[in-house]
Design a protein around this motif. Structure first.
Motif, PDB file in Angstrom:
ATOM      1  N   HIS A   1       0.803  -1.210   0.000  1.00 44.09           N
ATOM      2  CA  HIS A   1       0.000   0.000   0.000  1.00 44.09           C
ATOM      3  C   HIS A   1       0.841   1.268   0.000  1.00 44.09           C
ATOM      4  O   HIS A   1       0.300   2.376  -0.138  1.00 44.09           O
ATOM      5  N   LYS A   2       2.175   1.121   0.115  1.00 40.18           N
ATOM      6  CA  LYS A   2       3.030   2.296   0.235  1.00 40.18           C
ATOM      7  C   LYS A   2       4.280   2.221  -0.628  1.00 40.18           C
ATOM      8  O   LYS A   2       5.065   3.170  -0.647  1.00 40.18           O
ATOM      9  N   SER A   3       4.479   1.126  -1.327  1.00 43.01           N
ATOM     10  CA  SER A   3       5.754   0.937  -2.026  1.00 43.01           C
ATOM     11  C   SER A   3       5.977   1.977  -3.119  1.00 43.01           C
ATOM     12  O   SER A   3       7.124   2.234  -3.493  1.00 43.01           O
ATOM     13  N   GLY A   4       4.905   2.574  -3.625  1.00 38.78           N
ATOM     14  CA  GLY A   4       5.058   3.611  -4.642  1.00 38.78           C
ATOM     15  C   GLY A   4       5.269   4.992  -4.066  1.00 38.78           C
ATOM     16  O   GLY A   4       5.412   5.963  -4.821  1.00 38.78           O
ATOM     17  N   GLN A   5       5.310   5.115  -2.728  1.00 36.03           N
ATOM     18  CA  GLN A   5       5.507   6.415  -2.088  1.00 36.03           C
ATOM     19  C   GLN A   5       6.838   6.531  -1.362  1.00 36.03           C
ATOM     20  O   GLN A   5       7.258   7.631  -1.007  1.00 36.03           O
ATOM     21  N   LEU A   6       7.502   5.399  -1.128  1.00 34.85           N
ATOM     22  CA  LEU A   6       8.779   5.402  -0.413  1.00 34.85           C
ATOM     23  C   LEU A   6       9.920   5.295  -1.416  1.00 34.85           C
ATOM     24  O   LEU A   6       9.921   4.413  -2.285  1.00 34.85           O
ATOM     25  N   PHE A   7      10.909   6.174  -1.282  1.00 31.99           N
ATOM     26  CA  PHE A   7      11.994   6.250  -2.258  1.00 31.99           C
ATOM     27  C   PHE A   7      13.347   6.299  -1.547  1.00 31.99           C
ATOM     28  O   PHE A   7      13.478   6.861  -0.463  1.00 31.99           O
ATOM     29  N   TYR A   8      14.317   5.703  -2.236  1.00 33.87           N
ATOM     30  CA  TYR A   8      15.679   5.611  -1.697  1.00 33.87           C
ATOM     31  C   TYR A   8      16.605   6.427  -2.595  1.00 33.87           C
ATOM     32  O   TYR A   8      16.840   6.064  -3.758  1.00 33.87           O
ATOM     33  N   PRO A   9      17.151   7.554  -2.111  1.00 36.77           N
ATOM     34  CA  PRO A   9      18.049   8.382  -2.933  1.00 36.77           C
ATOM     35  C   PRO A   9      19.502   7.903  -2.865  1.00 36.77           C
ATOM     36  O   PRO A   9      19.942   7.344  -1.858  1.00 36.77           O
ATOM     37  N   GLN A  10      20.220   8.150  -3.942  1.00 44.45           N
ATOM     38  CA  GLN A  10      21.661   7.882  -3.998  1.00 44.45           C
ATOM     39  C   GLN A  10      22.375   9.115  -4.540  1.00 44.45           C
ATOM     40  O   GLN A  10      21.888   9.782  -5.456  1.00 44.45           O
ATOM     41  N   LEU A  11      23.552   9.372  -3.982  1.00 48.54           N
ATOM     42  CA  LEU A  11      24.406  10.475  -4.416  1.00 48.54           C
ATOM     43  C   LEU A  11      25.788   9.929  -4.732  1.00 48.54           C
ATOM     44  O   LEU A  11      26.146   8.831  -4.316  1.00 48.54           O
ATOM     45  N   GLU A  12      26.595  10.733  -5.430  1.00 49.84           N
ATOM     46  CA  GLU A  12      27.969  10.343  -5.756  1.00 49.84           C
ATOM     47  C   GLU A  12      28.942  11.299  -5.073  1.00 49.84           C
ATOM     48  O   GLU A  12      29.281  12.360  -5.608  1.00 49.84           O
ATOM     49  N   PRO A  13      29.390  10.970  -3.831  1.00 50.25           N
ATOM     50  CA  PRO A  13      30.279  11.867  -3.093  1.00 50.25           C
ATOM     51  C   PRO A  13      31.757  11.515  -3.224  1.00 50.25           C
ATOM     52  O   PRO A  13      32.604  12.204  -2.645  1.00 50.25           O
ATOM     53  N   ARG A  14      32.104  10.452  -3.926  1.00 55.74           N
ATOM     54  CA  ARG A  14      33.479   9.962  -3.926  1.00 55.74           C
ATOM     55  C   ARG A  14      34.395  10.866  -4.733  1.00 55.74           C
ATOM     56  O   ARG A  14      33.958  11.596  -5.624  1.00 55.74           O
ATOM     57  N   THR A  15      35.682  10.779  -4.433  1.00 61.16           N
ATOM     58  CA  THR A  15      36.665  11.597  -5.130  1.00 61.16           C
ATOM     59  C   THR A  15      36.800  11.149  -6.579  1.00 61.16           C
ATOM     60  O   THR A  15      36.409  10.048  -6.959  1.00 61.16           O
ATOM     61  N   LEU A  16      37.376  12.025  -7.378  1.00 59.14           N
ATOM     62  CA  LEU A  16      37.489  11.775  -8.814  1.00 59.14           C
ATOM     63  C   LEU A  16      38.454  10.629  -9.073  1.00 59.14           C
ATOM     64  O   LEU A  16      39.584  10.611  -8.592  1.00 59.14           O
ATOM     65  N   GLY A  17      37.994   9.643  -9.827  1.00 55.81           N
ATOM     66  CA  GLY A  17      38.831   8.500 -10.168  1.00 55.81           C
ATOM     67  C   GLY A  17      38.906   8.342 -11.666  1.00 55.81           C
ATOM     68  O   GLY A  17      38.547   9.236 -12.435  1.00 55.81           O
TER      69      GLY A  17
END
Length: 437
Positions: free
Chosen positions: A51-67
């Motif tokens: 009943h809620k799976s379309g409302q909960l979201f998991y964000p991802q960011l890219e904080p790592r140093t340049l490789g």
């Protein structure tokens, strides 16, 4: 006419007991093996919070140093750094948001004779409870104000409450940890999300927490955290090491609740703008690369169903196909041996369609018997899976969905197997058979 066809089928079974038994066993074994693996697959791949799976979201960011690899096709880390998680939490761009990580605490029971013991913990923020529909048997969760104040409060599992206090009525009682005393605000009821999608870094199935504490308090007291951690720089400049606010490490899970597609689009843009801002400040070096997964997208991304379960399921379907071919051969032999009986019925006025229906009815009844026996085979197979040490093994149980699918698949398989034999039976020329009698 169906009742008449059923009578003919039962008479045929009594005349050909060995052949009928072979067909029932063939279908039962094929169906049992298939439903064992399919039932487990359906449990592991099901929506844990539909009943809620379309409302909960998991964000991802890219904080790592340049490789060397700066491609946008490269996935960002699956967790957030403490700085980013706390900043996203502070900005509150979603309807609700929660930061969290697994932990472990040492509980010190009252009384000199009682020995301290370890308990699984989760450090999180106040919105965790309404976001994931955490049921409370009594009491309440802590508030955002108590988060901000680093309050020493806790919500504990009802089994832990009974162990510590002899009753699950633990509201207002205190649990003692080496780091301090925590006041119990609420007691958890039974709560099992399958899989445990909000944190896939440790035990994906099971591993229910016994103690829930405010994340801010856990960091103020430097409580032990558990789970995966990925660092890309020197994190030894603080007493907290990799758990420090500015440590170059990702180790936190973060979820946000968004109520509409527009909010999802706005939040995705917010993540991109935040990443660009951090690049401008010198924290982020790699190109902006953000992700925002819903619950089911996150499960698919993490391949939540183990590869061996998928393989076993496809092997079981292959085995069912072999059983289907064997059943076709047995039915063909059975029907063709009754050529004389079929021709007599034809000469008395039965049409080819009547013969076809009679044969399919017989095949369907065989499927019902095979499905009933297949349930026992499937139950045995699921019991054997539960004896395995895998963390998902305890979920292998028979439910109403598996029960219904077993009979549907058994009857459908037998009807499909009966199509060719029934077609061959109705095509038998009555004149030639009668002439040879």
């Amino acid at each position: 006419m169906l009742g008449y066809y059923l009578q003919l089928a039962l008479r045929s079974f009594r005349r050909n007991k060995v052949l009928t038994t072979l067909m029932v066993l063939t279908i039962a074994i094929g169906i049992g093996a298939t439903m064992t693996t399919l039932g487990l697959y359906l449990v592991l791949s099901s929506d844990p919070i539909p009943h809620k799976s379309g409302q909960l979201f998991y964000p991802q960011l890219e904080p790592r140093t340049l490789g060397k690899d700066t491609s946008l096709d490269k996935d960002p880390p699956q967790q957030l750094s403490r700085y980013d998680a706390e900043e996203l939490l502070r900005q509150k761009r979603g309807e609700r948001q929660a930061v969290m990580t697994a932990g472990s605490v040492t509980v010190q029971p009252d009384g000199n004779a009682a020995q301290p013991f370890r308990a699984m913990a989760r450090y999180t923020s106040a919105d965790f409870f309404p976001m994931f529909d955490v049921p409370l048997r009594s009491g309440t969760a802590w508030s955002a104000a108590e988060d901000a104040a680093h309050a020493q409060v806790a919500v504990i599992d009802h089994r832990l409450a009974a162990r510590l206090f002899g009753t699950d009525n633990a509201i207002g009682r205190e649990i003692r940890l080496p780091q301090g005393v925590f006041r119990v605000l609420g007691v958890l009821d039974d709560w099992h999300l399958t899989p445990r999608f909000y944190d896939l870094t440790s035990q994906r199935y099971g591993g229910d927490e016994q103690v829930l504490l405010p994340f801010s308090t856990s960091r103020a007291l430097q409580l032990d955290a558990q789970g995966n951690m990925n660092c890309w720089g020197n994190s030894s400049g603080s007493d907290e090491g990799p758990y420090a606010l500015n440590a170059p490490c990702v180790w936190l899970q973060y979820w946000v609740q968004l109520g509409s597609p527009q909010q999802v689009a706005d939040y995705r843009k917010f993540l991109a703008d935040y990443s660009e801002q951090q690049r401008a400040n010198g924290r982020f070096e790699q190109p902006t690369n953000v992700r925002l997964h819903s619950v089911m997208e996150w499960l698919d991304f993490n391949r939540i169903v183990p590869n061996d379960v998928r393989l076993q399921m496809w092997l079981a379907f292959g085995f069912l196909l072999v059983c289907l071919i064997n059943t076709v051969s047995l039915l063909l032999a059975k029907f063709l041996r009754r050529s004389g009986e079929i021709c007599i019925r034809r000469s008395l006025g039965a049409s080819r369609l009547d013969i076809f229906k009679q044969c399919l009815t017989e095949a369907g009844v065989i499927g019902l018997f095979g499905g009933g026996l297949g349930l026992g085979v499937a139950a045995l197979g699921l019991w054997l899976i539960r004896q395995q040490p895998d963390d998902y093994a305890r979920l292998a149980r028979m439910d109403f969905t598996t029960l219904g699918l077993t009979f549907i698949l058994a009857v459908a398989t037998s009807l499909i197997a009966g199509l060719l034999p029934a077609w061959r039976a109705m095509r038998i020329p009555p004149a030639l058979q009668l002439k040879s009698q």
